[in-house]
Design a protein around this motif. Structure first.
Motif, PDB file in Angstrom:
ATOM      1  N   GLU A   1      41.101  49.456 -20.415  1.00 43.75           N
ATOM      2  CA  GLU A   1      40.727  48.409 -19.459  1.00 43.75           C
ATOM      3  C   GLU A   1      39.636  47.516 -20.011  1.00 43.75           C
TER       4      GLU A   1
ATOM      5  N   ALA B   1      43.002  43.143 -22.285  1.00 43.85           N
ATOM      6  CA  ALA B   1      43.193  44.198 -21.294  1.00 43.85           C
ATOM      7  C   ALA B   1      44.593  44.201 -20.681  1.00 43.85           C
ATOM      8  N   PRO B   2      44.759  44.334 -19.398  1.00 46.39           N
ATOM      9  CA  PRO B   2      46.060  44.631 -18.802  1.00 46.39           C
ATOM     10  C   PRO B   2      47.216  43.735 -19.226  1.00 46.39           C
TER      11      PRO B   2
END
Length: 121
Positions: free
Chosen positions: A97, A105-106
């Motif tokens: 994350e 990140a995501p």
């Protein structure tokens, strides 16, 4: 004319005092290498706490072993096994994350699933 101090300049946050010294050092290293926002600091703290929790469980397992004998003389898994496993998973997810490895990140693509995913037994 009044001169106001610029309050937007933030100090480098100190590592939470409840973290182990080695983890506090890691905290400082991360903050020195990366520019984190407020919500990232909370994720960093959770990651550091998960690491410490995993290390604490590891120490108990090293000392006591992975199993104990219950009152019926049956071997049982120590609770620290699950604690360590859950803390390791949490740590890995929090690092992902935070994207400390340079990958976004995501939104970053994950490796595709194998053809037999969901059919394993």
């Amino acid at each position: 004319m009044a001169f106001w101090k610029d309050k937007t300049v933030a100090k480098t946050p100190k590592a939470p005092p409840h973290l182990r010294p080695e983890t506090q050092k890691w905290w400082r290293t991360v903050l020195a290498d990366f520019e984190l926002e407020g919500h990232h600091l909370r994720l960093l703290q959770l990651a550091a706490e998960a690491w410490d929790q995993a290390q604490g469980a590891r120490e108990v397992l090293d000392r006591e072993g992975q199993t104990f004998t219950d009152r019926f003389q049956q071997p049982k898994e120590r609770p620290e096994v699950g604690i360590m496993q859950n803390a390791r998973i949490a740590f890995a997810r929090l690092l992902r994350e935070l994207a400390l490895d340079g990958v976004d990140a995501p939104e970053a693509p994950r490796a595709p699933r194998t053809a037999d995913y969901g059919n394993r037994r």
